[in-house]
Design an enzyme around this catalytic site. Structure first.
Site, PDB file in Angstrom:
ATOM      1  N   PHE A 102       0.795  -1.219   0.000  1.00 41.24           N
ATOM      2  CA  PHE A 102       0.000   0.000   0.000  1.00 41.24           C
ATOM      3  C   PHE A 102       0.834   1.278   0.000  1.00 41.24           C
ATOM      4  CE2 PHE A 102      -1.722  -3.530   2.486  1.00 41.24           C
ATOM      5  CZ  PHE A 102      -2.646  -3.978   1.557  1.00 41.24           C
ATOM      6  N   VAL A 103       1.700   1.442   0.979  1.00 32.85           N
ATOM      7  CA  VAL A 103       2.566   2.618   1.023  1.00 32.85           C
ATOM      8  C   VAL A 103       3.681   2.497  -0.018  1.00 32.85           C
ATOM      9  CG1 VAL A 103       4.146   3.979   2.467  1.00 32.85           C
ATOM     10  CG2 VAL A 103       2.058   3.014   3.465  1.00 32.85           C
ATOM     11  N   CYS A 104       4.176   1.290  -0.221  1.00 33.23           N
ATOM     12  CA  CYS A 104       5.331   1.058  -1.099  1.00 33.23           C
ATOM     13  C   CYS A 104       5.158   1.620  -2.511  1.00 33.23           C
ATOM     14  CB  CYS A 104       5.679  -0.423  -1.143  1.00 33.23           C
ATOM     15  SG  CYS A 104       6.150  -1.092   0.467  1.00 33.23           S
TER      16      CYS A 104
END
Length: 196
Positions: free
Chosen positions: A46-48
């Site tokens: 998700f953040v990556c």
């Protein structure tokens, strides 16, 4: 042993996805350039993708400053390749303008001190390496918070400035701001300007 600022960065040789193909990438091939080595925990999360996309969109700014961006995770090169083939609107990373390294045996993550052994994933580490191969800056975030491209660029510019001019950069320094001459007497010039 974890890497230490002012010491040589751990060398590596890893398979990477570069422009859609597999290539061997080493730290030594970037001697003479600045290197920003960033770790992510996992592909298809998700953040990556937000980080990889943000750094990819800013890669020209790093290149203008003679810096190479590299990203790494404990995923395989096949996972990286698959992720580049997923559209950004669908959570993929699409075309990425820097090498993405596969650390399947976890040696790179371990050598840089970011491996969470029991999970087999890396923390969000950023390592700024100077043209001589020396670590100049280390930042390690916990998993849920992404990094700032602007702060990475600011730190790169600050270290390059100090290398070139021998002056030091105060808090929140940006190019064009006042710097400090590193001596007790000369530093008063800076403090007199900013503390009226």
């Amino acid at each position: 042993m974890a890497p230490v600022v002012q010491q040589p960065a751990p060398s590596f040789k890893k398979t990477a996805v570069v422009d859609g193909v597999f290539e061997e990438v080493t730290l030594e091939q970037y001697k003479g350039k600045w290197v920003l080595l960033a770790f992510i925990p996992l592909a298809f999360t998700f953040v990556c993708p937000s980080e990889i996309i943000a750094y990819s969109e800013a890669v020209k700014k790093f290149a203008e400053k003679d810096a190479q961006v590299l990203f790494a995770s404990t995923d395989s090169e096949y996972t990286w390749l698959a992720w580049t083939n997923v559209a950004r609107k669908d959570g993929g990373i699409g075309k990425v303008d820097f090498p993405v390294l596969a650390d399947t045996n976890h040696s790179l993550s371990r050598d840089y001190g970011v491996l969470i052994e029991e999970e087999g994933v890396a923390l969000r580490g950023i390592f700024l390496i100077d043209p001589k191969g020396v670590l100049r800056q280390i930042t390690i975030n916990d998993l849920p918070v992404g990094r700032s491209v602007e702060e990475s660029l600011r730190l790169l510019e600050a270290f390059q400035f100090t290398e070139k001019y021998g002056e030091v950069c105060p808090a929140n320094w940006h190019p064009g701001d006042e710097t400090i001459k590193p001596s007790p007497e000369a530093s008063k010039e800076y403090f007199n300007k900013v503390n009226k």
